[in-house]
Design an enzyme around this catalytic site. Structure first.
Site, PDB file in Angstrom:
ATOM      1  CE1 TYR A  42       1.064  -0.170   4.444  1.00 59.51           C
ATOM      2  CE2 TYR A  42      -0.069   1.942   4.371  1.00 59.51           C
ATOM      3  CZ  TYR A  42       0.770   1.054   5.018  1.00 59.51           C
ATOM      4  OH  TYR A  42       1.329   1.399   6.230  1.00 59.51           O
ATOM      5  NE  ARG A  61       6.765   4.668   0.756  1.00 55.27           N
ATOM      6  CZ  ARG A  61       6.414   5.478   1.762  1.00 55.27           C
ATOM      7  NH1 ARG A  61       7.309   5.781   2.706  1.00 55.27           N
ATOM      8  NH2 ARG A  61       5.209   5.990   1.823  1.00 55.27           N
ATOM      9  NE  ARG A 110      -5.622 -20.139   4.157  1.00 54.88           N
ATOM     10  CZ  ARG A 110      -4.692 -20.864   4.766  1.00 54.88           C
ATOM     11  NH1 ARG A 110      -4.612 -22.165   4.548  1.00 54.88           N
ATOM     12  NH2 ARG A 110      -3.828 -20.292   5.583  1.00 54.88           N
ATOM     13  CG  HIS A 112       0.672 -20.759   2.818  1.00 53.01           C
ATOM     14  ND1 HIS A 112      -0.384 -21.570   3.128  1.00 53.01           N
ATOM     15  CD2 HIS A 112       0.997 -20.106   3.960  1.00 53.01           C
ATOM     16  CE1 HIS A 112      -0.695 -21.424   4.400  1.00 53.01           C
ATOM     17  NE2 HIS A 112       0.124 -20.541   4.934  1.00 53.01           N
ATOM     18  CE  LYS A 158       3.046   3.556   3.316  1.00 55.20           C
ATOM     19  NZ  LYS A 158       3.136   3.612   4.763  1.00 55.20           N
ATOM     20  CD  GLU A 190       9.657   2.113  10.741  1.00 54.44           C
ATOM     21  OE1 GLU A 190       9.247   3.059  10.053  1.00 54.44           O
ATOM     22  OE2 GLU A 190       9.801   0.958  10.295  1.00 54.44           O
TER      23      GLU A 190
END
Ligand code: PDD
Length: 296
Positions: A42, A61, A110, A112, A158, A190
């Site tokens: 995101y 980014r 489903r 992985h 991110k 951070e």
């Protein structure tokens, strides 16, 4: 009964997989890998006077994070810019926060391991109002706690799998604090959703960009402003002891801009009030922002 999905924090229309549509009509499969695995990325881009701030850097980014999780970018740069511009134009606010998200899509099962390349990524984006700290909050500063950094080893990406950040921020909020500062192996990295700067003896200290910290777009602006204004600056690891005996501690992000932390774990930071360098940097930040974003 259809739930009401309009929100004062999300403008209509939102963008989903190539279409602009009302939030109430936007839906994704429950098999989406963002939902099942937190398998996605995101961005949060601040918008001032309907202009996206440092959009090239945010999109770079985004690309770096997509590369980091081996997810091909579903949109060319120009298409991303067009999506952002259309969201900005349709939203009712001048100052906005644009959220972009890409997940590895929804397979029919489903598993992985990555789905076949025929499974399209899910692309979601919306505009919300940008709410930066008001004058009273800035004048008072905010309080923070420190917590062990329990995240993985690619904090430079991110990604939407934010559970350790969520738990850290919630610990802070439950104690009436604005942020949790993450300490790993004795060093400040951070905040749960911000970068952190420290001032000691007039020198601005910034943790270096490593795989254990998100390279903040605001962080870069702060470094540029410090250099441009001749503010002494050291980019180096900051020990927990240095953090606890700092003259000033700040959190920075696209939505918080520059915000002084005045108490850490119940102890005053420096004088216990926002320090002079925080106020100066906030002003430099506003001046810079106004000069590149608000004119013309
Ligand atoms: N978060 N570090 C972390 C872990 C963050 O989540 C953020 C921003 C930052 C600051 O990055 P920037 O200056 O580019 O906003 C640092 C956003 C605002 C969020 O998750 O909502």
């Amino acid at each position: 009964m259809t739930p009401c999905l309009t929100s004062p924090h999300v403008a209509d229309p939102v963008y989903l997989n190539g279409r602009f549509l009302p939030l109430a009509e936007a839906s994704v499969s429950p098999l989406d890998r963002g939902f099942l695995y937190g398998d996605g990325v995101y961005e949060v881009i601040p918008v001032y006077s309907r202009r996206a701030f440092r959009i090239d850097e945010h999109l770079a980014r985004l690309q770096a994070t997509l590369n980091g999780i081996a997810l091909p970018n579903p949109l060319p740069l120009d298409a991303w810019r067009a999506v952002v511009e259309q969201l900005i134009a349709a939203a009712p606010w001048g100052d906005q926060s644009i959220y972009l998200q890409v997940t590895r899509g929804a397979d029919n099962k489903r598993d992985h391991a990555f789905p076949p390349t025929s499974v399209p990524a899910t692309v979601f984006a919306f505009a919300g109002p940008l709410v930066t700290p008001d004058a009273a909050t800035r004048a008072a500063g905010v309080v923070a706690i420190s917590v062990p950094d329990l995240r993985w080893s690619r904090c430079d990406l991110k990604v939407i799998s934010l559970l350790p950040n969520v738990l850290a921020r919630q610990l802070a909020v439950a104690q009436g604090c604005a942020e949790a500062l993450l300490i790993r192996d004795g060093y400040l990295k951070e905040g749960a959703a911000s970068n952190v700067f420290v001032v000691r003896d007039g020198v601005l200290l910034a943790p270096p960009k490593t795989h254990l910290m998100l390279p903040g777009i605001t962080y870069d602006v702060i470094l540029e402003l410090a250099q441009c204004h001749g503010q002494p600056l050291e980019i180096r690891e900051i020990s927990e002891a240095e953090l606890r005996s700092a003259d000033e501690v700040w959190m920075t992000s696209s939505t918080k801009e520059v915000l002084a932390i005045v108490r850490l774990d119940g102890q005053p930071v420096g004088s216990g009030t926002p320090g002079p360098l925080a106020a100066r940097m906030w002003q430099w930040y506003q001046d810079f922002k106004n000069s590149v974003m608000r004119q013309g």
